[in-house]
Design a protein around this motif. Sequence first.
Motif, short mmCIF file in Angstrom:
data_model
loop_
_atom_site.label_atom_id
_atom_site.label_comp_id
_atom_site.label_asym_id
_atom_site.label_seq_id
_atom_site.Cartn_x
_atom_site.Cartn_y
_atom_site.Cartn_z
N PHE A 34 0.85 -1.17 0.00
CA PHE A 34 0.00 0.00 0.00
C PHE A 34 0.90 1.24 0.00
CE2 PHE A 34 -4.22 -1.74 0.90
CZ PHE A 34 -3.89 -3.04 1.26
N ARG A 42 -4.71 5.81 2.62
CA ARG A 42 -3.83 4.72 2.21
C ARG A 42 -4.43 4.03 1.00
NH1 ARG A 42 -0.78 1.70 6.98
NH2 ARG A 42 -0.47 3.94 7.39
N PHE A 44 -4.21 1.01 -2.08
CA PHE A 44 -3.71 -0.31 -2.48
C PHE A 44 -2.83 -0.17 -3.71
CE2 PHE A 44 -3.53 -4.74 -3.20
CZ PHE A 44 -3.72 -4.95 -4.55
N ALA A 106 -7.36 -1.84 2.88
CA ALA A 106 -6.31 -1.78 3.90
C ALA A 106 -6.81 -2.25 5.26
CB ALA A 106 -5.76 -0.36 4.00
#
Length: 122
Positions: A34, A42, A44, A106
């Motif tokens: 990530f 955040r 991917f 996440a």
Amino acid sequence: VQLQAFGGGLVQAGDSLRLSCVVSGRTFDTMGWFRQAPGEDREFVGGMFWNSGTTFYADSVKGRFTISRDNAKNTVYLQMDNLKAADTAVYFCAVRFAGTGSNTDAGRYAYWGQGTLVTVSS
């Protein structure tokens, strides 16, 4: 599970960089990479199903980033080619165990490395 990510640095647009993530501890189902840019959520980047070695990527990095591993070194790599300024972020490796939910979420990942900063100058 313990993860340690390293390999970040300052590069120019178009350059390549390889990140490493050393993994130890219990087995897991999926490893993910990530990234998080300043002020952003955040995001991917890519992942690997551990048993099969099958990889999958976000559209934004597909064709430029490659995940691989060295089982003898307990290390997973994120090879990043043709880097762009938009790739600037702190990069994290993480693992999740088998369960429901998306592998790109996440919140589904239980253990995280400390992050390594990648800065791409344009």
